[in-house]
Design a protein around this motif. Structure first.
Motif, PDB file in Angstrom:
ATOM      1  N   VAL A  40       0.844  -1.208   0.000  1.00  0.00           N
ATOM      2  CA  VAL A  40       0.000   0.000   0.000  1.00  0.00           C
ATOM      3  C   VAL A  40       0.877   1.256   0.000  1.00  0.00           C
ATOM      4  O   VAL A  40       0.609   2.214  -0.738  1.00  0.00           O
ATOM      5  N   ALA A  41       1.926   1.265   0.804  1.00  0.00           N
ATOM      6  CA  ALA A  41       2.827   2.427   0.844  1.00  0.00           C
ATOM      7  C   ALA A  41       3.478   2.654  -0.523  1.00  0.00           C
ATOM      8  O   ALA A  41       3.569   3.798  -0.990  1.00  0.00           O
ATOM      9  N   GLU A  42       3.886   1.579  -1.164  1.00  0.00           N
ATOM     10  CA  GLU A  42       4.502   1.692  -2.489  1.00  0.00           C
ATOM     11  C   GLU A  42       3.489   2.201  -3.512  1.00  0.00           C
ATOM     12  O   GLU A  42       3.802   3.072  -4.331  1.00  0.00           O
ATOM     13  N   ALA A  43       2.251   1.687  -3.453  1.00  0.00           N
ATOM     14  CA  ALA A  43       1.209   2.142  -4.374  1.00  0.00           C
ATOM     15  C   ALA A  43       0.873   3.612  -4.139  1.00  0.00           C
ATOM     16  O   ALA A  43       0.678   4.374  -5.097  1.00  0.00           O
ATOM     17  N   ARG A  44       0.799   4.020  -2.874  1.00  0.00           N
ATOM     18  CA  ARG A  44       0.537   5.433  -2.570  1.00  0.00           C
ATOM     19  C   ARG A  44       1.636   6.329  -3.131  1.00  0.00           C
ATOM     20  O   ARG A  44       1.367   7.407  -3.665  1.00  0.00           O
ATOM     21  N   ALA A  45       2.880   5.900  -2.985  1.00  0.00           N
ATOM     22  CA  ALA A  45       4.008   6.685  -3.498  1.00  0.00           C
ATOM     23  C   ALA A  45       3.929   6.804  -5.017  1.00  0.00           C
ATOM     24  O   ALA A  45       4.183   7.882  -5.582  1.00  0.00           O
ATOM     25  N   THR A  46       3.567   5.714  -5.684  1.00  0.00           N
ATOM     26  CA  THR A  46       3.434   5.734  -7.142  1.00  0.00           C
ATOM     27  C   THR A  46       2.338   6.698  -7.566  1.00  0.00           C
ATOM     28  O   THR A  46       2.520   7.502  -8.495  1.00  0.00           O
ATOM     29  N   VAL A  47       1.191   6.645  -6.888  1.00  0.00           N
ATOM     30  CA  VAL A  47       0.089   7.554  -7.190  1.00  0.00           C
ATOM     31  C   VAL A  47       0.511   8.996  -6.933  1.00  0.00           C
ATOM     32  O   VAL A  47       0.251   9.892  -7.753  1.00  0.00           O
ATOM     33  N   TRP A  48       1.193   9.249  -5.804  1.00  0.00           N
ATOM     34  CA  TRP A  48       1.623  10.611  -5.470  1.00  0.00           C
ATOM     35  C   TRP A  48       2.562  11.148  -6.551  1.00  0.00           C
ATOM     36  O   TRP A  48       2.410  12.294  -6.996  1.00  0.00           O
ATOM     37  N   ARG A  49       3.530  10.308  -6.976  1.00  0.00           N
ATOM     38  CA  ARG A  49       4.457  10.762  -8.026  1.00  0.00           C
ATOM     39  C   ARG A  49       3.718  11.095  -9.313  1.00  0.00           C
ATOM     40  O   ARG A  49       4.025  12.094  -9.971  1.00  0.00           O
ATOM     41  N   ALA A  50       2.730  10.277  -9.671  1.00  0.00           N
ATOM     42  CA  ALA A  50       1.963  10.538 -10.891  1.00  0.00           C
ATOM     43  C   ALA A  50       1.145  11.821 -10.754  1.00  0.00           C
ATOM     44  O   ALA A  50       1.097  12.634 -11.687  1.00  0.00           O
ATOM     45  N   GLU A  51       0.500  12.014  -9.607  1.00  0.00           N
ATOM     46  CA  GLU A  51      -0.313  13.205  -9.393  1.00  0.00           C
ATOM     47  C   GLU A  51       0.516  14.480  -9.326  1.00  0.00           C
ATOM     48  O   GLU A  51       0.012  15.565  -9.630  1.00  0.00           O
ATOM     49  N   ASN A  52       1.760  14.376  -8.932  1.00  0.00           N
ATOM     50  CA  ASN A  52       2.614  15.551  -8.752  1.00  0.00           C
ATOM     51  C   ASN A  52       3.715  15.671  -9.796  1.00  0.00           C
ATOM     52  O   ASN A  52       4.624  16.486  -9.638  1.00  0.00           O
TER      53      ASN A  52
END
Length: 76
Positions: A40-52
């Motif tokens: 979940v932490a890795e997926a959140r980081a991936t989403v954050w990088r894409a959003e930002n």
């Protein structure tokens, strides 16, 4: 930290891995939870990088063109 609510869940695991984990007395629930937490932490980081991505690219472009904003105050 308050205790988390737990929900029984069925998982399918590799038979040999399960056998070895049980032989080594690995707490399967805790191990699974830690693995899911890491995923979940890795997926959140991936989403954050894409959003930002646009903001990060903008910031990087600014630094490439103008250098770090406070470079003159650095003491090293």
């Amino acid at each position: 930290m308050p205790a988390a609510h737990r929900k029984p869940t069925n998982l399918s695991l590799d038979t040999s891995l399960l056998r070895e984990a049980r032989a080594l007395k690995v707490n399967l629930s805790r191990a699974a939870e830690e693995g899911v937490r890491a995923a979940v932490a890795e997926a959140r980081a991936t989403v954050w990088r894409a959003e930002n991505a646009a903001a990060l690219e903008s910031s990087n472009s600014f630094v490439e063109a103008h250098g770090l904003p406070l470079t003159r105050y650095r003491q090293f």
